[in-house]
Design a protein around this motif. Sequence first.
Motif, PDB file in Angstrom:
ATOM      1  N   ALA A 175      -0.164   4.146   3.320  1.00 19.62           N
ATOM      2  CA  ALA A 175       0.056   3.446   2.056  1.00 19.62           C
ATOM      3  C   ALA A 175      -0.526   2.039   2.148  1.00 19.62           C
ATOM      4  O   ALA A 175      -0.555   1.438   3.225  1.00 19.62           O
ATOM      5  CB  ALA A 175       1.546   3.382   1.726  1.00 19.62           C
ATOM      6  N   PHE A 176      -0.969   1.514   1.005  1.00 18.30           N
ATOM      7  CA  PHE A 176      -1.605   0.205   0.953  1.00 18.30           C
ATOM      8  C   PHE A 176      -0.894  -0.690  -0.046  1.00 18.30           C
ATOM      9  O   PHE A 176      -0.784  -0.349  -1.229  1.00 18.30           O
ATOM     10  CB  PHE A 176      -3.076   0.348   0.559  1.00 18.30           C
ATOM     11  CG  PHE A 176      -3.927   0.955   1.636  1.00 18.30           C
ATOM     12  CD1 PHE A 176      -4.690   0.160   2.473  1.00 18.30           C
ATOM     13  CD2 PHE A 176      -3.942   2.337   1.827  1.00 18.30           C
ATOM     14  CE1 PHE A 176      -5.472   0.723   3.477  1.00 18.30           C
ATOM     15  CE2 PHE A 176      -4.712   2.914   2.824  1.00 18.30           C
ATOM     16  CZ  PHE A 176      -5.485   2.102   3.654  1.00 18.30           C
ATOM     17  N   GLU A 177      -0.402  -1.831   0.433  1.00 16.73           N
ATOM     18  CA  GLU A 177       0.231  -2.819  -0.433  1.00 16.73           C
ATOM     19  C   GLU A 177      -0.749  -3.977  -0.627  1.00 16.73           C
ATOM     20  O   GLU A 177      -0.964  -4.774   0.285  1.00 16.73           O
ATOM     21  CB  GLU A 177       1.544  -3.325   0.163  1.00 16.73           C
ATOM     22  CG  GLU A 177       2.257  -4.315  -0.749  1.00 16.73           C
ATOM     23  CD  GLU A 177       3.553  -4.830  -0.147  1.00 16.73           C
ATOM     24  OE1 GLU A 177       4.628  -4.393  -0.596  1.00 16.73           O
ATOM     25  OE2 GLU A 177       3.483  -5.665   0.776  1.00 16.73           O
ATOM     26  N   PHE A 178      -1.326  -4.050  -1.813  1.00 17.58           N
ATOM     27  CA  PHE A 178      -2.273  -5.110  -2.141  1.00 17.58           C
ATOM     28  C   PHE A 178      -1.525  -6.267  -2.789  1.00 17.58           C
ATOM     29  O   PHE A 178      -0.764  -6.061  -3.733  1.00 17.58           O
ATOM     30  CB  PHE A 178      -3.347  -4.595  -3.096  1.00 17.58           C
ATOM     31  CG  PHE A 178      -4.131  -3.432  -2.558  1.00 17.58           C
ATOM     32  CD1 PHE A 178      -4.905  -3.556  -1.420  1.00 17.58           C
ATOM     33  CD2 PHE A 178      -4.088  -2.191  -3.194  1.00 17.58           C
ATOM     34  CE1 PHE A 178      -5.636  -2.485  -0.925  1.00 17.58           C
ATOM     35  CE2 PHE A 178      -4.817  -1.115  -2.710  1.00 17.58           C
ATOM     36  CZ  PHE A 178      -5.591  -1.257  -1.577  1.00 17.58           C
ATOM     37  N   ARG A 179      -1.778  -7.473  -2.308  1.00 19.30           N
ATOM     38  CA  ARG A 179      -1.060  -8.637  -2.834  1.00 19.30           C
ATOM     39  C   ARG A 179      -1.958  -9.592  -3.623  1.00 19.30           C
ATOM     40  O   ARG A 179      -1.515 -10.674  -3.986  1.00 19.30           O
ATOM     41  CB  ARG A 179      -0.347  -9.359  -1.695  1.00 19.30           C
ATOM     42  CG  ARG A 179       0.762  -8.501  -1.101  1.00 19.30           C
ATOM     43  CD  ARG A 179       1.756  -9.291  -0.318  1.00 19.30           C
ATOM     44  NE  ARG A 179       2.987  -8.547  -0.112  1.00 19.30           N
ATOM     45  CZ  ARG A 179       4.105  -9.102   0.327  1.00 19.30           C
ATOM     46  NH1 ARG A 179       4.145 -10.397   0.605  1.00 19.30           N
ATOM     47  NH2 ARG A 179       5.187  -8.368   0.493  1.00 19.30           N
TER      48      ARG A 179
END
Length: 269
Positions: free
Chosen positions: A138-142
Amino acid sequence: MPALWIGTSGWVYPHWRGGFYPPGLPGKEALPFYAARFPTVEVNFSFYRLPERAVFASWRRETPPGFLFTVKASRYLTHMRKLKDPEEPLERLMDRARGLGRKLGPILFQFPHTWRCNVERLTGFLHVLGRYAGQRFAFEFRHSSWLVPPVYALLEQAGAALCLPVLPSLPLDVRVTADWTYVRMHGGRAGIGYEGVELRWWARRLRAFLDEGRDVYVYFNNDAEGYALRDAEHLRRLMGDRRVPAPPSDAPRRAPDAREELGPLEGNR
């Protein structure tokens, strides 16, 4: 049957002692105590310092059958290297995390809030992730520049999930890029904790994901004053008769071409 996993980000917080944990509980008994009450936990410590494989293996032994760990990848990959030349650090991460055996869930990559979209770097990174067939990422882009169709298309092709970070100050686009999804509850609109109206909205959204046949992972990262524990339990009650079945299969998962848009949250009642 799709699986619903609700837990917290981390389980070792001094301010949980005396509220969640009994005052005299030995530190070595904290994880078994937690695992008797929640079915999953997100390992946050690994973001700052990657534990040895033996530590992951000890966590596997200390938890009951069916318990699941998700692991936050080292910031060395995302913040220092910014996905450049990831082969060796990825192999180190995966070798150690596999000490969890069948209790290893998704791996989460959290990007720096100052790093703008770099499609070329992400493309190369996802290509390397393809070596780990069956593992969920999973990728959490901020930074909001990452929330664009070309990035979504890359995630869909890789079967990777777009992490949904729930905090007013973080960019959020409620959509799915895989046949599973990953939600991180960092804090509500009124402060650290979540209002009932917010959790009810998310409960409806999570039911919709489950009804579509998607596995759902939800972790509360608002640990101050024990809000994560309170809110995670509240969400579990709202989800009613949803149960966690057996851990996800090791078979590779491919993503459908699904797109979801977020409407306005309902008003207070």
